[in-house]
Design a protein around this motif. Structure first.
Motif, short mmCIF file in Angstrom:
data_model
loop_
_atom_site.label_atom_id
_atom_site.label_comp_id
_atom_site.label_asym_id
_atom_site.label_seq_id
_atom_site.Cartn_x
_atom_site.Cartn_y
_atom_site.Cartn_z
N HIS A 22 -108.47 -68.91 -49.28
CA HIS A 22 -109.66 -68.06 -49.31
C HIS A 22 -110.51 -68.28 -48.06
O HIS A 22 -110.98 -67.33 -47.45
CB HIS A 22 -110.50 -68.32 -50.56
CG HIS A 22 -109.75 -68.04 -51.82
ND1 HIS A 22 -109.48 -66.77 -52.26
CD2 HIS A 22 -109.21 -68.87 -52.75
CE1 HIS A 22 -108.81 -66.81 -53.38
NE2 HIS A 22 -108.63 -68.08 -53.71
N ARG A 63 -105.87 -60.40 -51.40
CA ARG A 63 -105.84 -60.57 -52.86
C ARG A 63 -105.06 -59.44 -53.53
O ARG A 63 -104.34 -59.66 -54.50
CB ARG A 63 -107.26 -60.62 -53.43
CG ARG A 63 -108.10 -61.78 -52.92
CD ARG A 63 -107.53 -63.14 -53.19
NE ARG A 63 -107.38 -63.36 -54.60
CZ ARG A 63 -106.56 -64.25 -55.13
NH1 ARG A 63 -105.81 -64.99 -54.36
NH2 ARG A 63 -106.49 -64.40 -56.42
N LEU A 66 -100.86 -59.77 -52.86
CA LEU A 66 -100.66 -61.21 -52.99
C LEU A 66 -99.38 -61.70 -52.31
O LEU A 66 -99.38 -62.74 -51.66
CB LEU A 66 -100.66 -61.59 -54.47
CG LEU A 66 -100.66 -63.08 -54.77
CD1 LEU A 66 -101.88 -63.73 -54.13
CD2 LEU A 66 -100.65 -63.31 -56.27
#
Length: 188
Positions: A22, A63, A66
């Motif tokens: 992240h 996200r 993925l």
């Protein structure tokens, strides 16, 4: 202040980029957005907004997709590397279209390498992308002394800036490699 922020984001990306996917996504997106906006002559406020938007878009894209997360991380970091390389090679006098083509080409190649070689290439891209951003931040903090780290004017400055980039990037790569190895060996 903007130079300090760039240096901090660059150092985070350089030394702990892949420790948190992240953090790597947000830092790479921020760095790419900032360097592209700044390269196109945006003001500090506009560059910060573009960078924040690019960070969020990069994170959301990774996200959503993925399976392609390493490609996105590698591509964003590769874009930072491409922007830094273009700045070293062309300085402030570069052609905008050539800059965009060059940055996109390096981003795609870096993304493909990260997708193919996984952590090894992603760590490399994060380390060198972060190092480039950190040095650009230092050049912004002290433009009279270290401004050549951002946009070198002479061949000697370009060589010195490239050497500093390679050393900091290699140091960041070494630290990240150790962190990833330690986390993979830690008991669950």
């Amino acid at each position: 202040m903007t130079g300090v922020g760039l240096a901090v984001v660059g150092l985070l990306l350089c030394f702990v980029g892949l420790r948190s996917i992240h953090l790597a996504l947000l830092a790479c997106g921020f760095a790419l957005g900032w360097l592209v906006a700044e390269g196109l002559g945006a003001s500090v406020a506009v560059a910060a907004i573009v960078a924040a938007c690019a960070a969020v878009v990069g994170w959301v894209l990774a996200r959503v997709v993925l399976r392609a997360a390493l490609f996105v991380v590698g591509g964003l970091a590769g874009g930072v590397i491409g922007a830094k390389l273009f700045g070293l090679l062309e300085g402030d006098d570069g052609n905008v279209l050539l800059a965009v083509i060059f940055v996109v080409a390096v981003a795609v190649l870096s993304g493909l390498a990260a997708q193919r070689y996984h952590e090894t290439a992603a760590i490399w891209a994060c380390a060198f992308g972060g190092a480039g951003l950190a040095l650009s931040g230092l050049g912004r903090i002290w433009p009279d002394t270290l401004g050549f780290l951002r946009t070198p004017d002479t061949t000697a400055e370009a060589v010195l800036s490239a050497a500093a980039w390679l050393v900091l990037g290699a140091l960041g790569w070494t630290v990240q490699r150790r962190l990833v190895q330690q986390s993979s060996q830690a008991p669950v």
